[in-house]
Design an enzyme around this catalytic site. Structure first.
Site, PDB file in Angstrom:
ATOM      1  CB  CYS A  11      -0.964   0.050   1.170  1.00 23.61           C
ATOM      2  SG  CYS A  11      -2.032  -1.378   1.363  1.00 23.61           S
ATOM      3  CG  ASN A  66       0.467   0.354   4.578  1.00 24.60           C
ATOM      4  OD1 ASN A  66       0.069  -0.787   4.399  1.00 24.60           O
ATOM      5  ND2 ASN A  66       1.745   0.685   4.532  1.00 24.60           N
ATOM      6  N   GLY A  67      -2.007  -1.205   6.410  1.00 20.58           N
ATOM      7  CA  GLY A  67      -1.892  -2.080   7.562  1.00 20.58           C
ATOM      8  C   GLY A  67      -3.165  -2.866   7.802  1.00 20.58           C
ATOM      9  CG  HIS A 106      16.788 -38.329   1.545  1.00 22.87           C
ATOM     10  ND1 HIS A 106      16.892 -39.469   2.308  1.00 22.87           N
ATOM     11  CD2 HIS A 106      18.064 -37.905   1.321  1.00 22.87           C
ATOM     12  CE1 HIS A 106      18.170 -39.729   2.542  1.00 22.87           C
ATOM     13  NE2 HIS A 106      18.900 -38.797   1.949  1.00 22.87           N
ATOM     14  CE  LYS A 127      11.608  -3.932  -3.928  1.00 21.51           C
ATOM     15  NZ  LYS A 127      12.382  -5.025  -4.543  1.00 21.51           N
ATOM     16  NE  ARG A 168       5.699   2.178   0.081  1.00 22.57           N
ATOM     17  CZ  ARG A 168       5.735   1.985   1.387  1.00 22.57           C
ATOM     18  NH1 ARG A 168       4.889   1.159   1.959  1.00 22.57           N
ATOM     19  NH2 ARG A 168       6.613   2.612   2.135  1.00 22.57           N
ATOM     20  CD1 TRP A 207      -0.765  -6.381  -2.844  1.00 26.97           C
ATOM     21  CD2 TRP A 207      -1.095  -7.013  -0.730  1.00 26.97           C
ATOM     22  NE1 TRP A 207      -0.427  -7.699  -2.746  1.00 26.97           N
ATOM     23  CE2 TRP A 207      -0.630  -8.126  -1.463  1.00 26.97           C
ATOM     24  CE3 TRP A 207      -1.375  -7.178   0.629  1.00 26.97           C
ATOM     25  CZ2 TRP A 207      -0.430  -9.376  -0.887  1.00 26.97           C
ATOM     26  CZ3 TRP A 207      -1.181  -8.424   1.204  1.00 26.97           C
ATOM     27  CH2 TRP A 207      -0.715  -9.505   0.438  1.00 26.97           C
ATOM     28  CD  GLU A 249       9.444 -13.365  -5.555  1.00 30.34           C
ATOM     29  OE1 GLU A 249       9.257 -12.716  -4.519  1.00 30.34           O
ATOM     30  OE2 GLU A 249      10.516 -13.320  -6.201  1.00 30.34           O
ATOM     31  CD  GLU A 306      16.204 -15.129  -4.617  1.00 29.46           C
ATOM     32  OE1 GLU A 306      16.080 -14.052  -5.232  1.00 29.46           O
ATOM     33  OE2 GLU A 306      15.518 -15.411  -3.610  1.00 29.46           O
ATOM     34  CE  LYS A 311      14.349 -12.470  -7.227  1.00 31.09           C
ATOM     35  NZ  LYS A 311      13.934 -12.666  -5.829  1.00 31.09           N
TER      36      LYS A 311
END
Length: 608
Positions: A2, A98-99, A503, A603, A27, A74, A487, A480, A484
């Site tokens: 946000c 925001n929150g 395993h 973000k 963001r 968001w 995402e 990572e 990525k």
């Protein structure tokens, strides 16, 4: 997560609000809106999706007024619809938030019992109604805010506009960042200095629980107990220029290619090239020499940077490291003391779980270090010492240059710790520093593999699943790489330690699943190649990321090979991150996804 902007200006606010919100797109968001005072009355324009939709709404029905608030949302409570988009209004009050208001259900029941009619599914609307109730009872806007804020549980940043009050804007923060911008006959509120950069570089950051009452010529600040306080005004170094992609199609592509430069800047901050030693200012506050363990906590990609550093601290400093995901660490009640030290890693410096973990450790008396990209952030301000990454603003939601700069800072810290603990000899330190000095040029050479990566990514874009394998510091890179790819392309991917293949994950192998093997030619290369052969024997399509020696020694198992220059062990995780980033980027481009702002992601994650 946000973005908030507030303006008490001298010219039309709506275009300035939208322009500022564009600087907060990094963001992540899924709707947007603005509200202004027109003839003393509140008027709003809101839209689903991107800011261009809000701009379209404003073109059809413009908003006048020089006082206003704006927001990119968001979604948390309620779908990303126009009705749920901010600002929210109740009577004489408009709010952007925001929150998360954690006790909003109880508050909702209270206000509906008192006759309020709710128009949205959000937690934010209850704030507007609570304030409006207080004003209806005769309270001033300032007194209404002082009454309502203590009733809100959770994390929030608020900007509040009141009908009939053209020269009044109130902002408040608890757990989410908010800053005041000082202009000439104008005042501003913003989620961060980037939002305020078009208007001013004179910034006052609100402390935890603080709130501010603004007019065009004044700023009153209060603490969580509603007592007036004084807070310093600082000069922000954020450029006022709108973030520009240059010749690149996406911010992420630009930021991938900026890495040779920003890695050089970061290395210059933390290495003494002449003495060939680490020179980490403030590292003495972490007390490396006397530590029996170091605690590291972070979220997402920053956590994976910390995981790489665990190998470094334990190898070069013989310092045991406990590392945990911040959202788990904060609730584990980990035993800490004033003999312990902790490192917290965050690109934004505002990550809610990481900040909560930091505060827990601080309460236990531990020394606190912060590896952040934003030195004015909350995590930076609350740490005992800040190790800034010199990555510059990172706009793409998926972290690239911030990640490799985090690794660079952590590598220098590991060397500093090794020297302070008497484990790393001067000769070995010089050798390692000389190797790190080569990082910018090695990064430039790694970028030369982009054309080959783009070609193989076209085929990868047809896949529905993928595996990433690695050993030692390449294991966090495997995690990572999978993160990525998920995402950016929305392809399901998993990262594993290569030795764990047999395993369980080996059951997934068939001819349809690409398997990325991250394997620099090092002391465990043969072990990794043996795992790769297990994949080949089951028909898996292998993409090997290695150097020239590794390619020569690996046999013919890989269908595709990405060749990187030869490099030392300490450098490899930094440089091998680049092809991992490019694979995800180009795959997403072929799939047509929103590379810079992937769906459902933000973000800066400033809520739990």
């Amino acid at each position: 997560m946000c973005g908030i902007v507030g303006i008490l200006g001298g010219v039309a606010a709506a275009p300035r609000l939208v322009d500022s919100l564009k600087r907060l797109e990094y963001r992540g968001y899924d709707s947007a809106g603005v509200a202004t005072l027109v003839g003393g009355e509140l008027q709003r324009r809101r839209a689903e999706g991107k800011l261009r939709n809000l701009e379209g709404a404003l073109e059809k029905t413009p908003l006048e007024g020089s006082s206003g608030i704006g927001h990119t949302r968001w979604a948390t409570h309620g779908a990303p619809t126009v009705g749920n988009a901010h600002p929210h209004q109740a009577g004489r009050v408009a709010v952007v938030h925001n929150g998360i208001i954690e006790n909003y259900l109880d508050l909702r029941d209270e206000i509906t019992a008192a006759g309020a009619v709710l128009d949205t599914e959000t937690d934010t609307e209850v704030v507007a109604h609570l304030l409006n109730f207080e004003i209806a009872k005769g309270a001033s806007p300032k007194d209404a805010v002082a009454t309502v804020l203590p009733r809100l549980n959770g994390a929030f940043a608020l900007a509040i506009l009141f009908a009939g009050e053209d020269d009044l804007l109130i902002g408040a923060r608890k757990g989410s960042p908010l800053a005041v911008g000082h202009g000439d006959g104008e005042m501003f509120l913003g989620s961060d200095a980037i939002a305020l950069s078009p208007f001013t570089d004179r910034i006052t950051y609100l402390d935890e629980g603080g709130w501010a009452v603004l007019t065009r010529t004044s700023c009153e600040i209060f603490d969580a107990g509603n007592q007036p306080v004084s807070r310093p005004e600082a000069r922000s170094s954020v450029t006022a220029a709108l973030m520009d992609k240059g010749n690149y199609k996406h911010f992420m592509a630009k930021e991938i290619h900026e890495q040779p430069e920003v890695l050089g800047h970061t290395l210059s901050r933390y290495l003494d090239y002449g003495a060939q030693s680490a020179k980490v200012a403030g590292a003495d506050k972490i007390k490396f020499k006397d530590l029996s363990r170091l605690v590291i906590s972070a979220c997402g990609t920053a956590y994976l940077a910390g995981l790489v550093s665990k190998y470094w601290f334990e190898k070069y400093a013989r310092l045991p490291v406990d590392i945990d995901i911040a959202s788990e660490f904060r609730y584990r009640e980990t035993p800490m003391s004033d003999k312990d030290s902790a490192l917290f890693i965050s690109q934004s410096g505002e990550t809610a779980d990481t900040l909560a973990s930091l505060r827990y450790c601080k309460e236990q008396g531990a020394a606190i270090g912060a590896v952040v990209n934003v030195p004015e952030s909350t995590i930076a301000r609350e740490a005992d010492v800040v190790f800034q990454t010199i990555a510059g603003p990172e706009i793409g939601v998926a972290s690239t240059k911030a990640f490799t700069c985090q690794l660079t800072v952590l590598a220098a810290l590991a060397l500093q710790a090794g020297r302070e603990r008497g484990v790393l000899s001067a000769e070995d330190e010089k050798k390692l520093v000389a190797e790190l000095t080569e990082v910018p040029s090695l990064a430039l050479k790694a970028l030369a593999s982009e054309q080959a990566i783009e070609k193989l990514s076209q085929t990868l874009s047809q896949a529905t699943n993928a595996l990433y394998l690695g050993r030692s510091t390449s294991f966090p890179l495997a995690l990572e790489g999978a993160l990525k790819l998920k995402e950016l392309s929305y392809i399901h991917a998993e990262g594993y330690a290569a030795g764990e293949l047999k395993h369980g994950p080996i059951a997934l192998i068939d001819e349809n699943i690409p398997v990325f093997v991250i394997a620099p030619y090092d002391r465990i290369f043969e072990k990794t190649v043996s795992n790769m052969q297990e994949v080949a024997a089951r028909g898996g399509r292998i993409v090997l990321i290695t150097d020239q020696k590794g390619a020569a020694e690996s046999g013919n198992a890989a269908q595709d090979t990405v060749i990187l220059p030869e490099m030392s062990d300490i450098v490899a995780p930094i440089i091998y991150a680049l092809p991992v980033q490019m694979i995800a980027y180009h795959t997403a481009v072929f799939m047509g996804t929103d590379v810079d702002q992937p769906r459902n992601l933000a973000k800066s994650v400033t809520v739990e």
